[in-house]
Write a protein that holds these residues in place. Structure first.
Motif, PDB file in Angstrom:
ATOM      1  N   GLN A 207       0.816  -1.219   0.000  1.00 26.88           N
ATOM      2  CA  GLN A 207       0.000   0.000   0.000  1.00 26.88           C
ATOM      3  C   GLN A 207       0.851   1.271   0.000  1.00 26.88           C
ATOM      4  OE1 GLN A 207      -3.338  -0.012  -0.207  1.00 26.88           O
ATOM      5  NE2 GLN A 207      -3.378  -2.254  -0.227  1.00 26.88           N
ATOM      6  N   LYS A 208       2.173   1.109  -0.036  1.00 27.86           N
ATOM      7  CA  LYS A 208       3.075   2.261   0.063  1.00 27.86           C
ATOM      8  C   LYS A 208       2.887   3.178  -1.143  1.00 27.86           C
ATOM      9  CE  LYS A 208       6.638   4.066   2.395  1.00 27.86           C
ATOM     10  NZ  LYS A 208       6.625   4.351   3.838  1.00 27.86           N
ATOM     11  N   ALA A 209       2.599   4.430  -0.865  1.00 30.08           N
ATOM     12  CA  ALA A 209       2.382   5.402  -1.947  1.00 30.08           C
ATOM     13  C   ALA A 209       3.729   5.932  -2.418  1.00 30.08           C
ATOM     14  CB  ALA A 209       1.504   6.549  -1.459  1.00 30.08           C
ATOM     15  N   ILE A 210       4.263   5.316  -3.457  1.00 28.81           N
ATOM     16  CA  ILE A 210       5.548   5.746  -4.011  1.00 28.81           C
ATOM     17  C   ILE A 210       5.511   5.549  -5.522  1.00 28.81           C
ATOM     18  CG2 ILE A 210       6.580   3.459  -3.644  1.00 28.81           C
ATOM     19  CD1 ILE A 210       9.266   4.890  -3.161  1.00 28.81           C
ATOM     20  N   ARG A 211       6.077   6.491  -6.247  1.00 26.80           N
ATOM     21  CA  ARG A 211       6.110   6.401  -7.704  1.00 26.80           C
ATOM     22  C   ARG A 211       7.389   5.719  -8.149  1.00 26.80           C
ATOM     23  NH1 ARG A 211       6.623  10.981 -10.225  1.00 26.80           N
ATOM     24  NH2 ARG A 211       7.314  12.182  -8.401  1.00 26.80           N
ATOM     25  N   VAL A 212       7.340   5.092  -9.322  1.00 29.30           N
ATOM     26  CA  VAL A 212       8.513   4.395  -9.860  1.00 29.30           C
ATOM     27  C   VAL A 212       9.688   5.362  -9.987  1.00 29.30           C
ATOM     28  CG1 VAL A 212       9.439   3.172 -11.857  1.00 29.30           C
ATOM     29  CG2 VAL A 212       7.107   2.697 -11.087  1.00 29.30           C
ATOM     30  N   GLU A 213       9.395   6.609 -10.374  1.00 27.16           N
ATOM     31  CA  GLU A 213      10.453   7.607 -10.570  1.00 27.16           C
ATOM     32  C   GLU A 213      11.201   7.919  -9.275  1.00 27.16           C
ATOM     33  OE1 GLU A 213       7.323   7.940 -11.477  1.00 27.16           O
ATOM     34  OE2 GLU A 213       7.480   7.701 -13.664  1.00 27.16           O
ATOM     35  N   GLU A 214      10.575   7.651  -8.135  1.00 24.72           N
ATOM     36  CA  GLU A 214      11.198   7.971  -6.847  1.00 24.72           C
ATOM     37  C   GLU A 214      12.138   6.871  -6.361  1.00 24.72           C
ATOM     38  OE1 GLU A 214       8.000   8.723  -4.168  1.00 24.72           O
ATOM     39  OE2 GLU A 214       7.146  10.343  -5.367  1.00 24.72           O
ATOM     40  N   ILE A 215      12.076   5.719  -6.995  1.00 23.75           N
ATOM     41  CA  ILE A 215      12.927   4.602  -6.568  1.00 23.75           C
ATOM     42  C   ILE A 215      14.352   4.805  -7.065  1.00 23.75           C
ATOM     43  CG2 ILE A 215      13.333   2.113  -6.850  1.00 23.75           C
ATOM     44  CD1 ILE A 215      10.314   1.732  -6.897  1.00 23.75           C
ATOM     45  N   GLU A 216      15.326   4.637  -6.164  1.00 16.98           N
ATOM     46  CA  GLU A 216      16.735   4.829  -6.516  1.00 16.98           C
ATOM     47  C   GLU A 216      17.423   3.516  -6.883  1.00 16.98           C
ATOM     48  OE1 GLU A 216      18.661   6.907  -3.349  1.00 16.98           O
ATOM     49  OE2 GLU A 216      17.260   8.599  -3.396  1.00 16.98           O
ATOM     50  N   GLY A 217      17.082   2.433  -6.171  1.00 20.04           N
ATOM     51  CA  GLY A 217      17.667   1.142  -6.520  1.00 20.04           C
ATOM     52  C   GLY A 217      18.587   0.537  -5.483  1.00 20.04           C
TER      53      GLY A 217
ATOM     54  N   ILE B  16      13.337  -8.429   2.151  1.00 19.48           N
ATOM     55  CA  ILE B  16      14.068  -7.732   1.088  1.00 19.48           C
ATOM     56  C   ILE B  16      13.563  -6.300   1.074  1.00 19.48           C
ATOM     57  CG2 ILE B  16      14.596  -7.634  -1.383  1.00 19.48           C
ATOM     58  CD1 ILE B  16      13.893 -10.610  -1.546  1.00 19.48           C
ATOM     59  N   THR B  17      14.476  -5.353   1.054  1.00 17.45           N
ATOM     60  CA  THR B  17      14.074  -3.941   1.010  1.00 17.45           C
ATOM     61  C   THR B  17      14.627  -3.271  -0.240  1.00 17.45           C
ATOM     62  OG1 THR B  17      16.004  -3.147   2.257  1.00 17.45           O
ATOM     63  CG2 THR B  17      14.059  -3.822   3.537  1.00 17.45           C
ATOM     64  N   VAL B  18      13.868  -2.318  -0.752  1.00 14.52           N
ATOM     65  CA  VAL B  18      14.314  -1.445  -1.844  1.00 14.52           C
ATOM     66  C   VAL B  18      14.254  -0.020  -1.319  1.00 14.52           C
ATOM     67  CG1 VAL B  18      13.801  -0.576  -4.152  1.00 14.52           C
ATOM     68  CG2 VAL B  18      13.546  -3.014  -3.671  1.00 14.52           C
ATOM     69  N   ASP B  19      15.397   0.631  -1.253  1.00 14.88           N
ATOM     70  CA  ASP B  19      15.501   1.981  -0.673  1.00 14.88           C
ATOM     71  C   ASP B  19      14.956   2.000   0.761  1.00 14.88           C
ATOM     72  OD1 ASP B  19      16.517   2.784  -3.088  1.00 14.88           O
ATOM     73  OD2 ASP B  19      14.638   3.627  -3.833  1.00 14.88           O
TER      74      ASP B  19
ATOM     75  N   PRO C 297      14.349   1.047 -16.712  1.00 11.94           N
ATOM     76  CA  PRO C 297      14.136   0.588 -15.341  1.00 11.94           C
ATOM     77  C   PRO C 297      15.139   1.196 -14.361  1.00 11.94           C
ATOM     78  CG  PRO C 297      15.405  -1.027 -16.533  1.00 11.94           C
ATOM     79  CD  PRO C 297      15.078   0.060 -17.520  1.00 11.94           C
ATOM     80  N   LYS C 298      14.790   1.167 -13.086  1.00 11.06           N
ATOM     81  CA  LYS C 298      15.714   1.569 -12.032  1.00 11.06           C
ATOM     82  C   LYS C 298      16.632   0.423 -11.663  1.00 11.06           C
ATOM     83  CE  LYS C 298      13.763   5.604 -11.539  1.00 11.06           C
ATOM     84  NZ  LYS C 298      14.463   6.882 -11.761  1.00 11.06           N
ATOM     85  N   ILE C 299      16.091  -0.796 -11.795  1.00  7.82           N
ATOM     86  CA  ILE C 299      16.843  -2.006 -11.456  1.00  7.82           C
ATOM     87  C   ILE C 299      16.830  -2.919 -12.674  1.00  7.82           C
ATOM     88  CG2 ILE C 299      16.969  -4.022  -9.933  1.00  7.82           C
ATOM     89  CD1 ILE C 299      15.359  -2.326  -7.879  1.00  7.82           C
ATOM     90  N   LEU C 300      18.001  -3.416 -13.033  1.00  8.30           N
ATOM     91  CA  LEU C 300      18.126  -4.268 -14.208  1.00  8.30           C
ATOM     92  C   LEU C 300      18.647  -5.642 -13.776  1.00  8.30           C
ATOM     93  CD1 LEU C 300      18.157  -4.621 -17.335  1.00  8.30           C
ATOM     94  CD2 LEU C 300      20.537  -3.835 -17.273  1.00  8.30           C
ATOM     95  N   ILE C 301      18.000  -6.677 -14.295  1.00  7.43           N
ATOM     96  CA  ILE C 301      18.432  -8.049 -14.002  1.00  7.43           C
ATOM     97  C   ILE C 301      18.772  -8.736 -15.315  1.00  7.43           C
ATOM     98  CG2 ILE C 301      17.732 -10.289 -13.080  1.00  7.43           C
ATOM     99  CD1 ILE C 301      15.824  -8.757 -11.214  1.00  7.43           C
ATOM    100  N   LEU C 302      19.995  -9.240 -15.407  1.00  9.02           N
ATOM    101  CA  LEU C 302      20.448  -9.979 -16.583  1.00  9.02           C
ATOM    102  C   LEU C 302      20.671 -11.424 -16.146  1.00  9.02           C
ATOM    103  CD1 LEU C 302      23.058  -7.380 -17.917  1.00  9.02           C
ATOM    104  CD2 LEU C 302      20.693  -7.670 -18.657  1.00  9.02           C
ATOM    105  N   ASP C 303      19.774 -12.310 -16.581  1.00  5.01           N
ATOM    106  CA  ASP C 303      19.837 -13.707 -16.150  1.00  5.01           C
ATOM    107  C   ASP C 303      20.357 -14.579 -17.284  1.00  5.01           C
ATOM    108  OD1 ASP C 303      19.548 -16.140 -14.995  1.00  5.01           O
ATOM    109  OD2 ASP C 303      17.415 -15.973 -14.567  1.00  5.01           O
ATOM    110  N   GLU C 304      21.656 -14.874 -17.246  1.00  7.42           N
ATOM    111  CA  GLU C 304      22.293 -15.707 -18.276  1.00  7.42           C
ATOM    112  C   GLU C 304      21.998 -15.154 -19.668  1.00  7.42           C
ATOM    113  OE1 GLU C 304      24.232 -17.920 -17.296  1.00  7.42           O
ATOM    114  OE2 GLU C 304      23.541 -18.827 -15.443  1.00  7.42           O
ATOM    115  N   ALA C 305      22.067 -13.849 -19.815  1.00  6.88           N
ATOM    116  CA  ALA C 305      21.601 -13.204 -21.045  1.00  6.88           C
ATOM    117  C   ALA C 305      22.436 -13.537 -22.269  1.00  6.88           C
ATOM    118  CB  ALA C 305      21.553 -11.691 -20.856  1.00  6.88           C
ATOM    119  N   THR C 306      23.647 -14.036 -22.104  1.00  8.40           N
ATOM    120  CA  THR C 306      24.497 -14.314 -23.272  1.00  8.40           C
ATOM    121  C   THR C 306      24.948 -15.762 -23.331  1.00  8.40           C
ATOM    122  OG1 THR C 306      26.527 -13.706 -22.067  1.00  8.40           O
ATOM    123  CG2 THR C 306      25.378 -11.952 -23.241  1.00  8.40           C
ATOM    124  N   SER C 307      24.380 -16.618 -22.510  1.00  9.25           N
ATOM    125  CA  SER C 307      24.912 -17.978 -22.400  1.00  9.25           C
ATOM    126  C   SER C 307      24.589 -18.863 -23.603  1.00  9.25           C
ATOM    127  CB  SER C 307      24.380 -18.648 -21.129  1.00  9.25           C
ATOM    128  OG  SER C 307      22.979 -18.752 -21.189  1.00  9.25           O
TER     129      SER C 307
END
Length: 624
Positions: free
Chosen positions: A371-381, A440-443, A538-548
């Motif tokens: 329910q946390k009122a936060i916009r994507v733009e406010e997330i730092e990562g 797990i926490t984000v910011d 995105p603020k957070i990027l996940i690369l999962d075996e992207a070149t394997s």
């Protein structure tokens, strides 16, 4: 979400790709299917039907007209017969009355035929309206299911519920609903007319009813289990076909075509056996009901003839025309029971399908208490994993008190042996799965407090197995951000190094991709996936075996694209090829569900620990 939903691979060995349990499509989970509550299922299905109130009222009105027209026929026929009399040894006919009765009968038959045609049209519309709502609700429900559900259920079986089971419900409504309602109206009307002519004869007609009820309920017990089992087996076969098609290259590569055919034949043979049993028991009902109907007809004829020849003082005097009418009404009295019996197989199949549909609808939705009122733009990562415990199967922990800290803008590489829990970390961060312990926490905000839409919009994932849709390249890139302009989309493609090959295609960005992008190379598909992630910003990027799964030269192009993509973003890189992560700010080695060691490339090599062994083995040509 800006990512393709990923399923646990190495971290969840007990779940088969495609959503099955070990033991193949005929495994234990499917064999435990049991019939559910038929009354509850029927009540829920009737709620869907009841949403089309206007159609139902029109249908009821038309069926009433058809029923009244049909019930008037025998009375008019009897009256017409009684216009023929023998008076003083001579045959006389009231021609005027006969013509009048026959004319009215003809008019009623035309009305009945016209109304029956309209009834069929309205029944089809009611059927399609109902399944439209049912199918939409089912698809909406599937979109809300947790990832765990699709990971642990065969995809072909889920698809079978959306197609075969919904279609069976549609057939039952269009074919059976009018038959059932009409049968009830006819049953009441015919019995009322029989009482009108002779209450004694009406009671005689009821002699077969207890036998009918006892026989139909006994047969139903045998029939039901086969019809439910048949739908389950049909779902299993769909799962096998879906698995065969999606894994066809692997089947051919290992020369398992004969084995695949044998497995399918085995499942198909069981379906055939079950279908034969279902059909046999389903077909028994009709002849049994017909026999009882004919028995009732004989009783009416015999007793009617007796009472005509031997009138009883407390009974209305019967005529030949009355007996003819009674015989017709006795047929109409038993016909509804026969129709219900003949429709019983269709109804059971539909109810079995509806049970399977409602089973998905009754599954718990994905939890989203944020329910946390936060916009994507406010997330730092800034990301913190604190004392994380998790297991896919109870008693088989994958992560055990894992601790990991990632600062905004950092490039963190996660390495480890197969099954160590690398992909699980991503599954938990994106809340594809829920933690067993820790947080797990984000910011500094617990991710359970963030709405999932906000959390996932701030994350983009580039997977090893790229997911592309049968749509234009333009729409595939814009999938991560539908409101992007064409200029922004093209800049993202250029940044991902995808613009060169796209512009060489005959239709450029309007090129329509085949299923899963199979008309492109693996490297090209990967570049489109990166372009999608770039556009999502995105603020957070996940690369999962992207070149394997690409060659070294393609890997170089992809790595160049990924360097631009990772700039000023918090990045989590899961990789087996250690050469691709040497420039990471921090490399984290996962072993036995915990962080075994962490540091940059040089520090970890100098330490001579787990990373050193992985690095040494890999560059010695030994697969990790």
């Amino acid at each position: 979400m800006n990512a393709n939903a990923q399923r646990p691979r190495n971290d969840m060995p007990s779940v088969r790709p495609g959503g099955g349990r070990p033991g193949g499509p005929m495994g234990a989970r499917m064999n435990k299917e049991k019939p559910k509550n038929i009354g509850k299922t029927l009540a829920r299905l009737l709620k869907y039907i009841g949403k089309s109130k206007v159609l139902i009222l029109l249908l009821l009105g038309i069926m009433a007209i058809v029923t009244i027209s049909d019930l008037a026929g025998p009375a008019l026929q009897g009256a017409a017969i009684d216009t023929i009399r023998i008076v003083d040894g001579r045959l006389t006919v009231d021609r005027e009355a006969m013509v009048r009765y026959l004319s009215v009968m003809g008019i009623l038959f035309v009305i009945s035929a016209s109304m029956t045609l309209l009834q069929g049209f309205l029944a089809a519309k009611l059927s399609q309206n109902t399944v439209y709502m049912l199918r939409n609700d089912l698809f909406r429900k599937i979109s809300k299911l947790p990832i765990k559900y699709t990971d642990t259920h065969r995809h072909g079986d889920i698809m079978s519920r959306m197609t075969n089971d919904v279609e069976n419900v549609s057939n039952a409504i269009s074919q059976s609903i009018t038959s059932l309602i009409s049968s009830v109206l006819t049953l009441v009307g015919a019995f009322s007319m029989m009482i009108y002519y002779s209450w004694i004869m009406a009671l005689i007609a009821c002699v077969t009813i207890p036998i009918t009820i006892t026989l139909s309920s006994t047969l139903a017990k045998f029939m039901r289990k086969y019809f439910v089992r048949r739908q389950v087996l049909l779902g299993q076969i769909n799962g096998q076909v879906e698995e065969m098609v999606t894994s066809y290259k692997t089947v051919v590569a290992y020369g398992k075509e004969k084995q695949a055919v044998a497995d399918f034949s085995e499942a198909s043979a069981e379906l055939k056996k079950c279908s034969i049993s279902a059909r046999v028991w389903g077909s028994i009902m009709g002849p049994c009901m017909n026999f009882l109907g004919n028995l009732q007809y004989v009783l009416i004829a015999a007793f009617g003839g007796y009472f005509v020849l031997n009138p009883v003082s407390f009974m209305r005097t019967l005529t030949i025309g009355n007996i003819q009418s009674m015989l017709q009404y006795s047929k109409k009295f038993t016909r509804p029971v026969n129709e219900i019996a003949n429709q019983y197989a269709t109804i059971l199949t539909a109810l079995a399908g509806a049970e399977r549909i409602f089973e998905i609808m009754d599954s718990a939705d994905e939890i989203d208490e944020g329910q946390k009122a936060i916009r994507v733009e406010e997330i730092e990562g800034n990301i913190e994993f604190q004392a994380i415990d998790f297991s896919y199967e109870e008693g088989e922990p994958v992560l055990k008190g894992l601790e990991l800290s990632v600062k905004a803008g950092q490039k963190i590489a996660i390495v480890g042996a197969t099954g160590s829990g690398k992909t699980t970390i991503v599954n938990l961060l994106t809340r594809f799965y829920e933690l067993n312990g820790g947080q797990i926490t984000v910011d500094g905000i617990n991710i359970t407090e963030l709405p999932k839409q906000t959390l996932r919009k701030s994350i983009a994932i580039v997977l090893q197995d790229t997911v592309l849709f049968s749509d234009t390249i333009r729409n595939n890139i814009k999938y991560g951000r539908a409101d992007a302009t064409d200029d922004e989309m093209k800049r993202a493609a250029a940044l991902a190094r995808a613009d060169t090959f796209i512009e060489r295609l005959p239709d450029g960005y309007d090129t329509v991709l085949a299923e899963s992008g199979s008309n492109l190379s693996q490297g090209q598909r990967q570049l489109l996936s990166i372009a999608r992630a770039v556009l999502a910003d995105p603020k957070i990027l996940i690369l999962d075996e992207a070149t394997s799964s690409v060659d070294t030269r393609t890997e170089m192009h992809i790595q160049q694209a990924m360097v631009a993509l990772m700039e000023n973003r918090t990045s989590l890189i899961i990789a087996h090829r250690l050469s691709t992560i040497r420039d990471a700010d921090k490399i984290v080695v996962i072993k036995n569900g915990v962080v075994a060691e962490a540091g940059n490339h040089e520090e970890l090599l100098a330490a001579g620990g787990e990373y050193y062994q992985l690095y040494k083995n890999q560059f010695a040509g030994i697969a990790t």
